[in-house]
Design an enzyme around this catalytic site. Structure first.
Site, short mmCIF file in Angstrom:
data_model
loop_
_atom_site.label_atom_id
_atom_site.label_comp_id
_atom_site.label_asym_id
_atom_site.label_seq_id
_atom_site.Cartn_x
_atom_site.Cartn_y
_atom_site.Cartn_z
N GLY A 46 7.09 -8.05 -4.84
CA GLY A 46 6.85 -6.69 -5.10
C GLY A 46 7.33 -5.54 -4.03
N GLN A 51 5.74 1.73 0.84
CA GLN A 51 6.03 0.72 2.09
C GLN A 51 7.57 0.94 2.66
OE1 GLN A 51 5.01 -2.33 -1.05
NE2 GLN A 51 4.72 -3.66 1.04
N CYS A 91 1.32 -9.80 1.74
CA CYS A 91 1.80 -8.51 1.45
C CYS A 91 3.22 -8.43 2.31
CB CYS A 91 1.01 -7.32 1.63
SG CYS A 91 1.37 -5.52 1.72
N LEU A 92 4.13 -7.06 2.33
CA LEU A 92 4.95 -7.12 3.10
C LEU A 92 4.93 -6.47 4.37
CD1 LEU A 92 8.06 -6.88 0.61
CD2 LEU A 92 8.29 -8.99 1.95
N HIS A 133 -1.71 -4.88 -6.94
CA HIS A 133 -1.43 -4.98 -6.31
C HIS A 133 -0.55 -3.58 -5.77
CE1 HIS A 133 0.01 -6.73 -1.94
NE2 HIS A 133 0.25 -6.24 -1.98
N GLU A 134 0.15 -3.91 -5.96
CA GLU A 134 0.92 -2.95 -5.88
C GLU A 134 0.76 -1.51 -5.89
OE1 GLU A 134 3.50 -3.21 -4.34
OE2 GLU A 134 3.64 -5.46 -4.86
N HIS A 137 -1.37 0.46 -3.36
CA HIS A 137 -0.34 0.93 -1.91
C HIS A 137 0.24 1.56 -2.53
CE1 HIS A 137 0.81 -2.28 0.36
NE2 HIS A 137 1.01 -3.78 -0.74
NI NI Z 1 2.13 -5.32 -0.39
#
Ligand code: NI
Length: 173
Positions: A46, A51, A91-92, A133-134, A137
């Site tokens: 995702g 991000q 998480c990226l 999770h998204e 963000h």
């Molecule tokens: Ni993340």
């Protein structure tokens, strides 16, 4: 298609509220494609717009991890949720760490797809987890914001160590 630069903690874009996204023209299609490309190039499941430094309510995800099965979700809204499960998440924007997070296991969700059409879906288990999770963000919330006190400090310390290890290129022991 272009790969976007992924912001990592503590980039301020990751802590902002985001605005509804209202356009679905060629430039938007390009952005959605770039987000999908960036997600795959980073081995993510995702990626949310903040991000990439874009403060809009947009994310892409591909819980099946199969190319072509990805979702573009614009202005998503969780209509109802149920169940509860704990699992590790990464998480990226926080490379090198993961943490156990409690999430609902079933969601009723509305969103606009990449063409602006209103969609409704039921998401379960891993798909539901990715969406939550998204959504975090889009509200300026990261994994670490689920914790306070000593646990949060521990995670941030692990994060700093992971970042330092990546800089020197030395394997971690
Ligand atoms: Ni993340």
């Amino acid at each position: 298609m272009a790969k976007l630069k992924i912001r990592i903690y503590p980039d301020p874009a990751l802590a902002q509220e985001t605005a509804p996204h209202t356009t679905f023209g060629p430039a938007d299609q390009q952005l959605f494609d770039d987000m999908i490309e960036t997600m795959y190039a980073s081995d993510g499941v995702g990626l949310a717009a903040p991000q990439a430094g874009i403060l809009k309510r947009i994310f892409v995800c591909c819980p099946s991890m199969k190319r072509g099965e990805e979702f573009v979700m614009v202005n998503p809204r969780i209509e109802s949720s149920s169940g509860e499960a704990v699992d590790a998440e990464g998480c990226l924007s926080l490379p090198g760490i993961s943490a156990d997070i409690t999430r609902a296991t079933t969601l009723e969700l509305t969103y606009q797809n990449r063409y602006g059409n209103l969609c409704r879906t039921t998401a379960k288990d891993f798909f539901a987890r990715v969406i939550q999770h998204e959504m975090d963000h889009l509200n300026g919330k990261l994994l670490i914001d689920h914790f306070s006190g000593r646990k949060r400090e521990e995670l941030l310390k692990q994060y700093d160590l992971a970042k330092a290890a990546e800089k020197t290129g030395k394997p971690r022991t």
